[in-house]
Write an enzyme that holds these catalytic residues in place. Sequence first.
Site, PDB file in Angstrom:
ATOM      1  N   CYS A  42      45.302  34.959  25.643  1.00 24.93           N
ATOM      2  CA  CYS A  42      46.166  33.973  26.298  1.00 24.93           C
ATOM      3  C   CYS A  42      47.419  34.617  26.870  1.00 24.93           C
ATOM      4  CB  CYS A  42      46.542  32.870  25.318  1.00 24.93           C
ATOM      5  SG  CYS A  42      47.690  31.648  25.999  1.00 24.93           S
ATOM      6  N   HIS A 441      56.210   3.524  35.202  1.00 24.58           N
ATOM      7  CA  HIS A 441      55.935   3.591  36.639  1.00 24.58           C
ATOM      8  C   HIS A 441      57.046   4.399  37.309  1.00 24.58           C
ATOM      9  CE1 HIS A 441      54.837   2.327  40.703  1.00 24.58           C
ATOM     10  NE2 HIS A 441      56.150   2.133  40.909  1.00 24.58           N
TER      11      HIS A 441
END
Length: 459
Positions: A42, A441
Amino acid sequence: MTADFDAIIIGAGQAGPSLAGRLTDAGMSVALIERKLFGGTCVNTGCMPTKTLVASAYAAHLARRGAEYGVVLDGPVRIDMTRVKARADEVSRNARTGVENWLRGMKGCTVLQGAARFESPDTLAVGDERLRAPRIFINVGGRANVPDLPGIDRVSTLTNTSMLALESVPEHLVVIGGSYIGLEFAQMYRRFGARVTVVEQSPRLVMREDEEVSAAIREILESEGIVVRTGAQCIRFAPHAAGVAVGVDCTAGEPEIVGSHVLLAVGRRPNTDDLGLDKAGVATDPRGYIRVDDQLATNVPGIWALGDCNGRGAFTHTAYNDFEIVAANLLDGQARRVSQRIPAYALFIDPPLGRVGITETEARASGRPLLVGRRPMTRVGRAVEKDETRGFMKVVVDAQTSRILGAAILGTGGDEAIHGILDVINAGIPYTALQQAVPIHPTVSELIPTMLGEMRTVS
């Protein structure tokens, strides 16, 4: 002379250092052996450098689209590949140094550098040194698979590791393998300015995904000028004045592709060849992966295998979870198991694919009644506002239990938004709990409850 420890860890990849920390905190003496680079795949050749490159490629792509957002740039976008590479190198180097410093400063942990090899079930050799412990944890990771394809010994090829050493953009990169690693490199180098051709033996890209996901990914890549050749049943190589000639037998297209560079992205293999596992009696499967049980123990008492080398997961997050399972069971009196893990992963092309659980194809094969919801990203406000509307989201639910079986979000923010669904699956609660949430939102995640409310029964 043999040095005795309470535990020995082979490999400083994702699972090893954290396990060393837990064991030493519990008062154990630990020897950690690393043959090369601290941090594992990684940090050094996987997630960190490649996602840094992906970010640079995204910046170039967005800069070219500047006029669409009303941002005017003077002249064409240029790529300074030396700077791009230096940035990726710096990210890896900082992480690698951090891991090494942590381990070397860890009280109770002795760090050795070199190749470890079993001499018996409880004894390892590292050069001229001998180490013994009643608990040994193997965390040696994996490397790129180099298949024995015709002519491969006559040409120069690249793997995910050697690709990171490039300091210039290839004229024409031919990627062998149409799955996660190959497609990420394909798109990033196309955005850096290379011509790119992807060659895949299977009839479609990323075969483990549903057909509509594969088709959408292909459409995304081809829209950026990447040539995709699937159904390549006889891949072969030959030297060419312009680089490498790659022969393909496909149902359509030219029978030969000439590339300046060839990347092999056809899977991984475990780094278990030279561990001397036979001396310890540790069993492996035909591909060399160490066989483990549901708690990651091998067939030899006192020896565990974690991370990529056990074949139970091929991701950084699964390797870390291996550490969590072993530490919880050994130190916390728990009984955690690999089979409790919900499979989840991402494909980091742009837009990314976030995936959790099983596919719709797999769910249909089970014969159970299903609910399936689907929503195109063209109907996701956040995607519209960003003018990144490629892709879609999909969820599959067991109609009898109301449990979510799996989901895919191929679209902007999909690699992040998928975690809300992962959390619900992991908690074992019905989809209605997520459907009734009131999300923020404007986000991608806000359309997940809407999608759940629009599900339809399928047989």
